[in-house]
Design a protein around this motif. Structure first.
Motif, PDB file in Angstrom:
ATOM      1  N   UNK A   1       0.830  -1.200   0.000  1.00 30.82           N
ATOM      2  CA  UNK A   1       0.000   0.000   0.000  1.00 30.82           C
ATOM      3  C   UNK A   1       0.869   1.257   0.000  1.00 30.82           C
ATOM      4  N   UNK A   2       1.929   1.256   0.787  1.00 27.88           N
ATOM      5  CA  UNK A   2       2.838   2.408   0.825  1.00 27.88           C
ATOM      6  C   UNK A   2       3.450   2.632  -0.551  1.00 27.88           C
ATOM      7  N   UNK A   3       3.952   1.575  -1.156  1.00 29.27           N
ATOM      8  CA  UNK A   3       4.564   1.682  -2.485  1.00 29.27           C
ATOM      9  C   UNK A   3       3.566   2.220  -3.506  1.00 29.27           C
ATOM     10  N   UNK A   4       2.353   1.693  -3.479  1.00 25.74           N
ATOM     11  CA  UNK A   4       1.337   2.126  -4.449  1.00 25.74           C
ATOM     12  C   UNK A   4       0.942   3.584  -4.244  1.00 25.74           C
ATOM     13  N   UNK A   5       0.842   4.028  -3.017  1.00 24.23           N
ATOM     14  CA  UNK A   5       0.481   5.431  -2.765  1.00 24.23           C
ATOM     15  C   UNK A   5       1.596   6.369  -3.226  1.00 24.23           C
ATOM     16  N   UNK A   6       2.847   5.978  -3.018  1.00 25.71           N
ATOM     17  CA  UNK A   6       3.968   6.783  -3.511  1.00 25.71           C
ATOM     18  C   UNK A   6       3.940   6.851  -5.039  1.00 25.71           C
ATOM     19  N   UNK A   7       3.725   5.718  -5.669  1.00 23.09           N
ATOM     20  CA  UNK A   7       3.662   5.681  -7.139  1.00 23.09           C
ATOM     21  C   UNK A   7       2.492   6.509  -7.658  1.00 23.09           C
ATOM     22  N   UNK A   8       1.365   6.471  -6.960  1.00 26.83           N
ATOM     23  CA  UNK A   8       0.203   7.258  -7.368  1.00 26.83           C
ATOM     24  C   UNK A   8       0.523   8.752  -7.363  1.00 26.83           C
ATOM     25  N   UNK A   9       1.416   9.161  -6.499  1.00 25.54           N
ATOM     26  CA  UNK A   9       1.819  10.558  -6.443  1.00 25.54           C
ATOM     27  C   UNK A   9       2.906  10.900  -7.446  1.00 25.54           C
ATOM     28  N   UNK A  10       3.487   9.874  -8.084  1.00 22.84           N
ATOM     29  CA  UNK A  10       4.521  10.122  -9.082  1.00 22.84           C
ATOM     30  C   UNK A  10       5.940   9.903  -8.587  1.00 22.84           C
ATOM     31  N   UNK A  11       6.110   9.315  -7.412  1.00 24.46           N
ATOM     32  CA  UNK A  11       7.447   9.131  -6.840  1.00 24.46           C
ATOM     33  C   UNK A  11       8.286   8.160  -7.662  1.00 24.46           C
ATOM     34  N   UNK A  12       9.582   8.394  -7.612  1.00 21.37           N
ATOM     35  CA  UNK A  12      10.542   7.404  -8.085  1.00 21.37           C
ATOM     36  C   UNK A  12      11.005   6.678  -6.824  1.00 21.37           C
ATOM     37  N   UNK A  13      10.734   5.385  -6.760  1.00 16.59           N
ATOM     38  CA  UNK A  13      11.033   4.620  -5.556  1.00 16.59           C
ATOM     39  C   UNK A  13      12.426   4.009  -5.641  1.00 16.59           C
ATOM     40  N   UNK A  14      13.171   4.179  -4.567  1.00  9.81           N
ATOM     41  CA  UNK A  14      14.486   3.562  -4.424  1.00  9.81           C
ATOM     42  C   UNK A  14      14.339   2.486  -3.358  1.00  9.81           C
ATOM     43  N   UNK A  15      14.585   1.246  -3.720  1.00  7.50           N
ATOM     44  CA  UNK A  15      14.515   0.149  -2.754  1.00  7.50           C
ATOM     45  C   UNK A  15      15.832   0.066  -1.996  1.00  7.50           C
ATOM     46  N   UNK A  16      15.781   0.419  -0.727  1.00  6.37           N
ATOM     47  CA  UNK A  16      16.956   0.400   0.147  1.00  6.37           C
ATOM     48  C   UNK A  16      16.555  -0.181   1.496  1.00  6.37           C
ATOM     49  N   UNK A  17      17.518  -0.765   2.193  1.00  6.95           N
ATOM     50  CA  UNK A  17      17.257  -1.236   3.556  1.00  6.95           C
ATOM     51  C   UNK A  17      16.843  -0.066   4.433  1.00  6.95           C
ATOM     52  N   UNK A  18      16.048  -0.375   5.445  1.00  7.14           N
ATOM     53  CA  UNK A  18      15.672   0.614   6.455  1.00  7.14           C
ATOM     54  C   UNK A  18      16.969   1.225   6.989  1.00  7.14           C
ATOM     55  N   UNK A  19      17.152   2.549   6.877  1.00  7.33           N
ATOM     56  CA  UNK A  19      18.422   3.160   7.281  1.00  7.33           C
ATOM     57  C   UNK A  19      18.673   3.151   8.787  1.00  7.33           C
ATOM     58  N   UNK A  20      17.683   2.728   9.573  1.00  2.60           N
ATOM     59  CA  UNK A  20      17.865   2.678  11.034  1.00  2.60           C
ATOM     60  C   UNK A  20      18.383   1.324  11.512  1.00  2.60           C
ATOM     61  N   UNK A  21      18.318   0.291  10.667  1.00  2.06           N
ATOM     62  CA  UNK A  21      18.631  -1.062  11.131  1.00  2.06           C
ATOM     63  C   UNK A  21      20.056  -1.181  11.656  1.00  2.06           C
ATOM     64  N   UNK A  22      21.038  -0.821  10.865  1.00  3.82           N
ATOM     65  CA  UNK A  22      22.420  -0.975  11.306  1.00  3.82           C
ATOM     66  C   UNK A  22      22.767  -0.058  12.478  1.00  3.82           C
ATOM     67  N   UNK A  23      22.438   1.226  12.424  1.00  2.00           N
ATOM     68  CA  UNK A  23      22.748   2.076  13.586  1.00  2.00           C
ATOM     69  C   UNK A  23      22.056   1.613  14.873  1.00  2.00           C
ATOM     70  N   UNK A  24      20.856   1.027  14.740  1.00  2.00           N
ATOM     71  CA  UNK A  24      20.156   0.510  15.920  1.00  2.00           C
ATOM     72  C   UNK A  24      20.945  -0.615  16.577  1.00  2.00           C
ATOM     73  N   UNK A  25      21.673  -1.370  15.776  1.00  2.00           N
ATOM     74  CA  UNK A  25      22.421  -2.511  16.295  1.00  2.00           C
ATOM     75  C   UNK A  25      23.700  -2.096  17.023  1.00  2.00           C
ATOM     76  N   UNK A  26      24.241  -0.933  16.695  1.00  2.00           N
ATOM     77  CA  UNK A  26      25.459  -0.454  17.349  1.00  2.00           C
ATOM     78  C   UNK A  26      25.091   0.154  18.695  1.00  2.00           C
ATOM     79  N   UNK A  27      25.776  -0.267  19.734  1.00  2.00           N
ATOM     80  CA  UNK A  27      25.423   0.166  21.086  1.00  2.00           C
ATOM     81  C   UNK A  27      26.546   0.984  21.709  1.00  2.00           C
ATOM     82  N   UNK A  28      26.155   2.037  22.428  1.00  2.00           N
ATOM     83  CA  UNK A  28      27.144   2.815  23.188  1.00  2.00           C
ATOM     84  C   UNK A  28      27.308   2.183  24.571  1.00  2.00           C
TER      85      UNK A  28
END
Length: 184
Positions: A136-163
């Motif tokens: 649904x998210x992909x289709x709504x973006x496309x309906x608006x004319x977006x160019x979709x870039x398929x990338x991993x969630x940018x929070x995944x790796x930083x979430x795994x690194x712990x201070x």
């Protein structure tokens, strides 16, 4: 192994601790850093649909799911670090609203579709995680004319690194859990 001895895993973690030094991450710092990563992908924004990523990015917790402190929500993170958060406003305390600050704009969940279409206007490049974002998210973006870039969630790796504070909290939680189980 006796108390006070170190094993192979301990030696590995100790060596990692000396090599990796992470600052305490405020939500502002995290949004800026992840926004820069989105820009580096060539996108102007990313759509986050995983509650754990949103909770981590904004340093918020929820009570939507039993035994898991995740706020059920969606977010649009822009390359400049600003966020549009789509969450039921009744879930947010005044303290949480203050914590989010002026760079996070709150919206009701039913406004997400229109926001996705507006975001995609004029062929805007938007990244989504194809393993986490629903169709649904992909289709709504496309309906608006977006160019979709398929990338991993940018929070995944930083979430795994712990201070240091996060590592200490994890160890304390494991100790509490172990004590609770041993009493069981």
């Amino acid at each position: 192994m006796r108390s006070g001895q170190t094993g192979p895993c301990d030696r590995y973690h100790l060596s990692c601790r000396t090599r990796i030094s992470l600052p305490v991450n405020t939500a502002d710092r995290k949004r800026q850093r992840i926004g820069q990563a989105v820009a580096a992908q060539g996108a102007v924004a990313t759509v986050l649909s995983q509650p754990e990523s949103i909770a981590w990015l904004l340093n918020i917790r929820g009570q939507d799911t039993e035994s898991t402190p995740l706020p059920l929500s969606h977010a649009i993170l822009r390359a400049d670090g600003s966020v549009d958060l789509f969450i039921d406003s009744l879930k947010l305390t005044p303290a949480t609203r203050d914590h989010l600050g002026p760079s996070v704009t709150l919206h009701q969940p039913d406004q997400l579709g229109a926001a996705l279409e507006a975001l995609g206007a004029s062929g805007t490049r938007i990244s989504i995680d194809p393993t986490g974002a629903n169709e649904w998210i992909r289709l709504r973006l496309l309906a608006g004319g977006a160019e979709i870039i398929n990338e991993d969630d940018p929070c995944i790796l930083p979430r795994a690194l712990k201070n240091d504070a996060e590592r200490a909290g994890t160890i304390a939680a494991h100790n509490r859990d172990g004590a609770a189980l041993s009493r069981f």
